[in-house]
Design an enzyme around this catalytic site. Structure first.
Site, PDB file in Angstrom:
ATOM      1  N   CYS A 100       0.891  -1.194  -0.180  1.00  0.00           N
ATOM      2  CA  CYS A 100       0.150  -0.331  -0.083  1.00  0.00           C
ATOM      3  C   CYS A 100       0.761   1.347   0.097  1.00  0.00           C
ATOM      4  CB  CYS A 100      -0.928   0.198   1.263  1.00  0.00           C
ATOM      5  SG  CYS A 100      -1.702   0.852   0.751  1.00  0.00           S
ATOM      6  N   CYS A 200      -4.380  -2.400   5.810  1.00  0.00           N
ATOM      7  CA  CYS A 200      -4.141  -0.801   5.353  1.00  0.00           C
ATOM      8  C   CYS A 200      -5.728  -0.032   4.638  1.00  0.00           C
ATOM      9  CB  CYS A 200      -3.194  -0.718   4.786  1.00  0.00           C
ATOM     10  SG  CYS A 200      -2.690   0.837   3.587  1.00  0.00           S
TER      11      CYS A 200
END
Length: 395
Positions: A100, A200
């Site tokens: 991410c 995330c």
């Protein structure tokens, strides 16, 4: 005034990061990333991104900075979620947080920020950046955060020099309690807010249910391997090259069902990861069972009893050539070279003494002490002192 876009997540860390930059005289813009729409797989009943974006807006209003929301859910699905499904399907365990940062925060998001005329992008990560000169050129260093308990440099282990050049980490010199104190003094709405958990930007998910959206259940057997099995006593042949010796140490043991006894059933080997203890639903053992291997082709999970089972431990791991990543490109090893480093194979793991060995095929990381649950698809990151030099995907 230099312009900085802060990724305001609605948490205390990014809120304080924005405030500190403002104090340092930057022109600060707050940007909230909306990365997920599907609430059917999150554990909490509330809609986490809605609450977070609201808190981010309140912080921006309090600081008097411009604020907007960007919807990156399409890119997030493609670059992170689809990748996760593919990896689990192959029997590997990805780390979405590392990806991410590499693919979303410091790529897609960074490009949006730069298009808004930003000089830098800032996040609320507990890590530090510094700049040194190598052969007359600036080289950026990624350093661990001062708060040992919160150091998040591991999550940024895939960043490049280009990404680091444009990154700022305002809270890296602070501890978590200091950050909360500043937020409380400033009466920021996020001062007491709990740290976000789980994936995330998605929040807490039930992983098996999350994976079941794409990966169909497939019943199979759970096999328990005894710690005294002869497979753990194989002697290393003499006369091997360094590379052959390392390859043996890094190779996972290939189990077959007849090596142990069937102790239960599961709904799909691709839902499980090495070192996992929960979710096996096998009772009646003197100690807990741990997953020591998964075979997605024959759909069998292999387990061992207790956290000291020899099937959990290996002394080395391998990173394929294409997956070796140096933040400090100037320190990259040539074939045949070695380097003493400290390494970790998961976030929060204390750093372990190890040596890098570079060969034409890729890199071996050999540890002084055997490591538990070396897991394919996860990242190994290597350090010298408090500087993160590089990382790679465990293959």
């Amino acid at each position: 005034m230099k312009r900085v876009v802060v990724g305001l997540s609605g948490g205390v860390d990014s809120s304080v990061a924005a405030y500190l930059l403002q104090q340092q005289g930057y022109e600060v813009i707050g940007l909230f990333m909306k990365n997920w729409h599907d609430d059917s797989v999150t554990i909490s009943n509330d809609c986490p991104w809605l609450e977070d974006s609201n808190d981010a807006l309140l912080v921006a209003e309090k600081l008097g900075i411009p604020f907007q929301t960007v919807d990156l859910s399409e890119q997030y699905k493609e670059k992170i979620v689809d990748y996760m499904f593919n990896e689990y399907e192959k029997g590997r365990t990805p780390n979405p947080d590392v990806l991410c940062n590499r693919e979303i925060k410091f790529d897609v998001f960074m490009k949006i920020a730069l298009s808004l005329g930003a000089d830098y992008v800032a996040t609320g990560h507990y890590c530090r950046k510094s700049e040194i000169n190598v052969d007359g050129k600036p080289v950026y260093q990624l350093l661990a955060g001062v708060d040992n308990n919160k150091d998040q440099s591991y999550f940024l282990c895939q960043l490049s020099q280009e990404q680091l050049a444009k990154a700022l980490f305002p809270i890296g010199e602070l501890t978590k309690p200091q950050v909360r104190e500043i937020a409380a003094e400033m009466e920021l709405v996020t001062a007491e807010k709990k740290d976000s958990q789980g994936l995330c930007f998605i929040g807490k998910v039930r992983l098996p249910e999350f994976l079941q959206q794409k990966l169909q259940p497939k019943p199979g057997i759970i096999v328990q391997i005894d710690k005294d099995n002869s497979v753990y006593n194989i002697a290393i042949p003499k006369g091997l090259s360094d590379e052959e010796t390392l390859s043996l140490a890094a190779s996972p043991i290939q189990y077959t069902a007849d090596m142990g006894k069937t102790v239960g059933r599961h709904q799909g080997a691709h839902y499980f990861t090495i070192g996992q203890r929960k979710g096996l639903n096998v009772g009646g053992t003197a100690e807990g069972l741990f997953v020591i291997a998964t075979d997605v082709d024959s759909n069998i999970i292999y387990t061992g009893m207790g956290s000291h089972h020899p099937g959990l431990f290996r002394k080395a791991l391998f990173v394929e050539k294409s997956e070796v990543h140096w933040i400090r490109e100037d320190l990259a090893l040539a074939n045949g070279e070695t380097m003493k480093i400290m390494a970790r194979i998961r976030y929060r793991q204390p750093l372990q003494e190890a040596t890098l060995h570079q060969f034409a095929s890729g890199m071996y990381v050999s540890f002084e002490e055997p490591q538990s649950a070396i897991t394919e698809g996860q990242f190994v990151a290597w350090y010298q002192d408090d500087e993160l030099l590089g990382s790679g995907v465990i293959s």
